[in-house]
Write an enzyme that holds these catalytic residues in place. Structure first.
Site, mmCIF file in Angstrom:
data_model
loop_
_atom_site.group_PDB
_atom_site.id
_atom_site.type_symbol
_atom_site.label_atom_id
_atom_site.label_comp_id
_atom_site.label_asym_id
_atom_site.label_seq_id
_atom_site.Cartn_x
_atom_site.Cartn_y
_atom_site.Cartn_z
ATOM 1 N N GLU A 149 0.840 -1.189 0.000
ATOM 2 C CA GLU A 149 0.000 0.000 0.000
ATOM 3 C C GLU A 149 0.881 1.246 0.000
ATOM 4 O O GLU A 149 0.404 2.337 0.255
ATOM 5 C CB GLU A 149 -0.962 -0.003 1.186
ATOM 6 C CG GLU A 149 -0.298 -0.116 2.532
ATOM 7 C CD GLU A 149 -1.302 -0.219 3.670
ATOM 8 O OE1 GLU A 149 -2.070 0.719 3.860
ATOM 9 O OE2 GLU A 149 -1.296 -1.260 4.361
ATOM 10 N N CYS A 188 -3.462 -3.528 4.366
ATOM 11 C CA CYS A 188 -2.543 -4.551 4.905
ATOM 12 C C CYS A 188 -2.937 -5.971 4.517
ATOM 13 O O CYS A 188 -2.335 -6.942 4.997
ATOM 14 C CB CYS A 188 -2.451 -4.416 6.427
ATOM 15 S SG CYS A 188 -1.930 -2.787 6.933
ATOM 16 N N HIS A 192 -2.263 -10.284 12.159
ATOM 17 C CA HIS A 192 -1.748 -9.024 11.622
ATOM 18 C C HIS A 192 -1.473 -8.130 12.826
ATOM 19 O O HIS A 192 -2.385 -7.854 13.613
ATOM 20 C CB HIS A 192 -2.812 -8.413 10.708
ATOM 21 C CG HIS A 192 -2.533 -6.993 10.324
ATOM 22 N ND1 HIS A 192 -1.340 -6.614 9.754
ATOM 23 C CD2 HIS A 192 -3.277 -5.861 10.432
ATOM 24 C CE1 HIS A 192 -1.366 -5.306 9.522
ATOM 25 N NE2 HIS A 192 -2.524 -4.833 9.934
HETATM 26 N N1 COA Z 1 1.885 2.529 30.814
HETATM 27 C C1 COA Z 1 1.312 1.446 30.219
HETATM 28 N N2 COA Z 1 0.296 1.538 29.331
HETATM 29 C C2 COA Z 1 -0.144 2.772 28.988
HETATM 30 C C3 COA Z 1 0.408 3.930 29.551
HETATM 31 C C4 COA Z 1 1.470 3.781 30.509
HETATM 32 N N3 COA Z 1 2.044 4.841 31.079
HETATM 33 N N4 COA Z 1 -0.238 4.997 29.032
HETATM 34 C C5 COA Z 1 -1.155 4.517 28.155
HETATM 35 N N5 COA Z 1 -1.101 3.177 28.135
HETATM 36 C C6 COA Z 1 -1.904 2.253 27.325
HETATM 37 C C7 COA Z 1 -3.364 2.648 27.210
HETATM 38 O O1 COA Z 1 -4.105 2.195 28.343
HETATM 39 C C8 COA Z 1 -3.757 1.960 25.927
HETATM 40 O O2 COA Z 1 -3.943 0.579 26.172
HETATM 41 P P1 COA Z 1 -5.314 -0.138 25.705
HETATM 42 O O3 COA Z 1 -5.412 0.073 24.226
HETATM 43 O O4 COA Z 1 -5.111 -1.554 26.081
HETATM 44 O O5 COA Z 1 -6.408 0.547 26.440
HETATM 45 C C9 COA Z 1 -2.494 2.066 25.078
HETATM 46 O O6 COA Z 1 -1.432 2.353 25.993
HETATM 47 C C10 COA Z 1 -2.555 3.174 24.040
HETATM 48 O O7 COA Z 1 -2.896 4.352 24.695
HETATM 49 P P2 COA Z 1 -3.837 5.413 23.979
HETATM 50 O O8 COA Z 1 -4.046 6.551 24.907
HETATM 51 O O9 COA Z 1 -5.054 4.709 23.443
HETATM 52 O O10 COA Z 1 -2.842 5.820 22.803
HETATM 53 P P3 COA Z 1 -3.001 6.822 21.627
HETATM 54 O O11 COA Z 1 -4.184 7.732 21.770
HETATM 55 O O12 COA Z 1 -1.673 7.465 21.531
HETATM 56 O O13 COA Z 1 -3.291 5.916 20.330
HETATM 57 C C11 COA Z 1 -3.082 4.195 18.702
HETATM 58 C C12 COA Z 1 -2.723 4.651 20.131
HETATM 59 C C13 COA Z 1 -2.597 2.757 18.514
HETATM 60 C C14 COA Z 1 -4.595 4.240 18.484
HETATM 61 C C15 COA Z 1 -2.341 5.134 17.692
HETATM 62 O O14 COA Z 1 -0.966 4.968 17.846
HETATM 63 C C16 COA Z 1 -2.714 4.875 16.250
HETATM 64 O O15 COA Z 1 -3.708 5.409 15.759
HETATM 65 N N6 COA Z 1 -1.915 4.071 15.509
HETATM 66 C C17 COA Z 1 -2.226 3.666 14.151
HETATM 67 C C18 COA Z 1 -3.013 2.390 14.213
HETATM 68 C C19 COA Z 1 -3.321 1.865 12.819
HETATM 69 O O16 COA Z 1 -2.574 2.109 11.937
HETATM 70 N N7 COA Z 1 -4.399 1.174 12.592
HETATM 71 C C20 COA Z 1 -4.715 0.719 11.270
HETATM 72 C C21 COA Z 1 -3.867 -0.422 10.824
HETATM 73 S S1 COA Z 1 -4.658 -1.962 11.037
#
Ligand code: COA
Length: 389
Positions: A81, A113, A235
């Site tokens: 992609e 993907c 994945h």
């Molecule tokens: N210690 C441990 N864990 C922690 C933490 C800390 N200090 N702070 C946050 N976390 C955990 C959260 O609880 C969460 O866990 P959960 O998902 O099990 O609830 C995780 O870390 C992520 O935190 P979050 O606040 O949701 O992160 P974010 O708003 O930065 O977003 C993603 C994370 C993955 C959604 C973001 O990186 C993203 O959009 N990535 C792209 C994903 C993608 O490409 N998807 C399509 C392809 S299939």
């Protein structure tokens, strides 16, 4: 007579630079535990301007090609992609770089993907009806989300190359698989944009729903249950996503089998933790990681869940073969990952902006420390200049 068809060899390539997730977390003012535990990533591949999806695919494919199988390859199916041309297929550049015979079909497949899985299934169907033919299937991508974006921690890149043949060394694919498509806007990249648009939390929820759907359909189709699996591979654009999927089905297993499946998951995410997101190659790096680090034996059935945003999901399975460890070069893969150089956040940010942009002027690229066999030397007359050393 039914022909046993599946994955005969697996190769993997990622460039020689990486970023420590602790360094990125500190630079962005985040708790490193969020990256290592919450997201589940330790390192992220950093892609120098001299590598793109074609060169990474060539570097991965080179590991699994011999003079003999080069002649038997009748098709190259290139899942990506992050392609480099709106018209010409990456597979054509690749077939030329690898000096494959001219009587080869070379096609690019795109569905986020899911592209490499589409390639694998189409290849398997082709070999079932043409058992002496071999098909080279590629999953190669650069996962880019933007500096300081929420997705930055889920970047990475690399390529997986698979040889699909009759009587394969690694995995015989079961004929049944279940798939599901819906028009969903969870992740997409409009023409002209170099970074994806994504709603990561929504995407995770769609992924989990798709897994439940195809897992249920697969069980109805096959009468198999979780007890029939030694391992499930997912994945995993970031490893926590696969863990969430696994947790959805663990209650279906006995306590003893839950331990087995959890141990297999640990093995299946080890290499992905070191590389980051490969988009369409992610499931196949995870499968390779499972084979390298897991405790599997011939006859074990492995289930694979593939997901491509937009969205397409598929669950399929295969049975591990006696000589599966001969289908990949374990020592070379360990060395590839161990011999990379860590870059600082400042160096990563500079490299992020140095790649050939898609519409810019011609430019030669400084090869620098990139010592890969295949590399991109620049662009001349709007044509990418690929080199092999
Ligand atoms: N210690 C441990 N864990 C922690 C933490 C800390 N200090 N702070 C946050 N976390 C955990 C959260 O609880 C969460 O866990 P959960 O998902 O099990 O609830 C995780 O870390 C992520 O935190 P979050 O606040 O949701 O992160 P974010 O708003 O930065 O977003 C993603 C994370 C993955 C959604 C973001 O990186 C993203 O959009 N990535 C792209 C994903 C993608 O490409 N998807 C399509 C392809 S299939």
């Amino acid at each position: 007579m039914t022909v046993a068809v599946g994955i005969d060899r697996l190769g993997f390539y990622t460039p020689s630079l990486y970023l420590e997730m602790t360094d990125l977390a500190e630079a962005r003012g985040d708790d490193p535990a969020k990256y290592h535990i919450g997201i589940g990533q330790d390192k992220q591949a950093v892609i120098p301007p001299t590598q793109d999806v074609v060169t990474m695919a060539a570097n991965a494919a080179e590991q699994i090609l011999t003079a003999e199988n080069r002649q038997a390859i009748k098709m190259v199916l290139f899942g990506t992609e992050s392609g480099v041309d709106n018209s010409k297929a990456t597979a054509v550049y690749l077939a030329h770089l690898l000096q494959l015979p001219a009587d080869t079909r070379a096609i690019e497949i795109k569905q986020a993907c899911y592209g490499a899985t589409a390639g694998l299934q189409l290849a398997a169907d082709y070999v079932r009806s043409h058992p002496t033919a071999q098909v080279l299937v590629i999953g190669s991508d650069i996962a880019r989300y933007g500096l300081r974006s929420a997705g930055e921690v889920t970047q990475g890149g690399g390529a997986v190359a698979m040889l699909v043949t009759a009587d394969p060394q690694i995995l015989v694919l079961d004929a049944e698989s279940s798939y599901h498509t819906e028009d969903v806007m969870d992740f997409w990249r409009p023409l002209g944009r170099t970074e994806a648009l994504v709603d990561g939390k929504y995407s995770t929820n769609v992924y989990l729903d798709f897994f439940k759907t195809v897992w249920r359909t697969y069980q109805q189709q096959t009468d198999r249950a979780i007890a029939d699996f030694a391992a499930l591979a997912f994945h995993i654009p970031f490893t926590k996503m696969g863990l969430k999927a696994l947790r959805q089905v663990l209650p279906e297993a006995t306590p003893e089998q839950q331990e087995t499946l959890q141990a297999a998951f640990e093995a299946s995410q080890r290499d992905n933790r070191q590389v980051g997101n490969l988009y369409t190659g992610s499931l196949y790096l995870s499968l390779l990681s499972l084979l390298r680090h897991g405790d599997l034996v011939a006859g074990d059935r492995i289930g694979c869940f593939s997901y491509g945003s937009g969205a397409e999901g598929e669950f399929y399975s295969g049975v591990l073969q006696p000589n599966y460890r001969q289908g990949f070069d374990d020592a070379a893969l360990t060395a590839l990952l161990a011999n990379r150089r860590a870059v600082s956040v400042a160096e990563y940010e500079a490299l992020y902006t140095q790649r050939l942009d898609l519409q810019g002027a011609d430019r030669q690229l400084a090869v620098g420390t990139d010592s890969a066999a295949y590399y991109l030397a620049g662009r001349q007359h709007q044509q990418r200049q690929y080199r092999h050393r």
